[in-house]
Motif scaffolding. Sequence first.
Motif, PDB file in Angstrom:
ATOM      1  N   LEU A   8      24.600  26.148  32.464  1.00  0.00           N
ATOM      2  CA  LEU A   8      25.767  25.307  32.210  1.00  0.00           C
ATOM      3  C   LEU A   8      27.008  25.947  32.812  1.00  0.00           C
ATOM      4  O   LEU A   8      27.075  27.177  32.953  1.00  0.00           O
ATOM      5  CB  LEU A   8      25.970  25.096  30.706  1.00  0.00           C
ATOM      6  CG  LEU A   8      24.863  24.329  29.973  1.00  0.00           C
ATOM      7  CD1 LEU A   8      25.217  24.197  28.498  1.00  0.00           C
ATOM      8  CD2 LEU A   8      24.639  22.962  30.588  1.00  0.00           C
ATOM      9  N   GLY A  22      21.914  25.359  26.400  1.00  0.00           N
ATOM     10  CA  GLY A  22      21.861  25.047  27.827  1.00  0.00           C
ATOM     11  C   GLY A  22      20.518  24.456  28.209  1.00  0.00           C
ATOM     12  O   GLY A  22      19.879  23.743  27.424  1.00  0.00           O
ATOM     13  N   HIS A  56      23.788  29.044  37.185  1.00  0.00           N
ATOM     14  CA  HIS A  56      24.478  27.758  37.268  1.00  0.00           C
ATOM     15  C   HIS A  56      24.054  27.065  38.552  1.00  0.00           C
ATOM     16  O   HIS A  56      24.340  27.544  39.643  1.00  0.00           O
ATOM     17  CB  HIS A  56      26.002  27.949  37.264  1.00  0.00           C
ATOM     18  CG  HIS A  56      26.472  28.710  36.063  1.00  0.00           C
ATOM     19  ND1 HIS A  56      27.273  29.811  36.155  1.00  0.00           N
ATOM     20  CD2 HIS A  56      26.220  28.526  34.753  1.00  0.00           C
ATOM     21  CE1 HIS A  56      27.517  30.282  34.944  1.00  0.00           C
ATOM     22  NE2 HIS A  56      26.883  29.512  34.090  1.00  0.00           N
ATOM     23  N   ASP A  92      25.189  20.876  39.315  1.00  0.00           N
ATOM     24  CA  ASP A  92      25.662  20.536  37.977  1.00  0.00           C
ATOM     25  C   ASP A  92      27.168  20.598  37.863  1.00  0.00           C
ATOM     26  O   ASP A  92      27.702  20.331  36.795  1.00  0.00           O
ATOM     27  CB  ASP A  92      25.051  21.516  36.964  1.00  0.00           C
ATOM     28  CG  ASP A  92      23.539  21.381  36.916  1.00  0.00           C
ATOM     29  OD1 ASP A  92      22.903  22.360  36.536  1.00  0.00           O
ATOM     30  OD2 ASP A  92      23.035  20.302  37.272  1.00  0.00           O
TER      31      ASP A  92
END
Length: 237
Positions: free
Chosen positions: A136, A85, A150, A154
């Motif tokens: 991720l 990640g 997160h 994204d």
Amino acid sequence: MAPRTPLVLGMVLLAAVGVAAFHFWSVRPQTVRAPEPVADEAAAPALPPDPLRSGGPRQVPRPAGGAPPDAGGSGSGQIVVDVSGKVRRPGVRRLPAGSRVADALDAAGGVRAGTDVTGLNRARVLLDGEQVVVGLPPGPPAPGTVGGGHAGADRPGGGPGGGPGGGPGGPGHSAPLSLNTATAEQLETLPGVGPVLAQHMIDYRTENNGFRSVDELRQVNGIGDRRFAELQPLVRP
């Protein structure tokens, strides 16, 4: 008395004294030496040669069973984790047993700037063979995967949950929500979960090093059988 008589008596007396002296001298006690013992070489047990005296190689005792000492392999007290990640140096890392998520992030060079790690429990103890994912989107369920924070930018839709409905349990999002990676805001998108219950769920996973199964939701304060039946198909460990 004849003039020669005293002379003869004197000579006889002198001879008697000489005989007596010789007799006492011949029977005097004498010192006798004890015989020296003779070693029986045939009866003596044969001793092993001394390597230090003979100059031969010295035999070093081997461990019991003939096994060589451990040079630090699988029993060296290490674990192997996969850090992926948004970290500076992702990859497989070897860490001492008992290391935590924060140690894995440090071994990977740290988290990249701007990455949201709100939902990442950096104090959790790592297990051998697990994966630490930072920043991720959560993928399909995989054992041993621990997600990080997160960032909303994204994911499609830009919301914290990434779906058009604003959460993993909302409309348009069929992937189950991970109980071990979700933030408090993401947990609140589940049916019947408010800020208080979401905090109870986060407290439980912090105290127990994460959820190992969905059934552990029954042990969270505020979740009964009815609410568990609603949440079970929408979440995963």
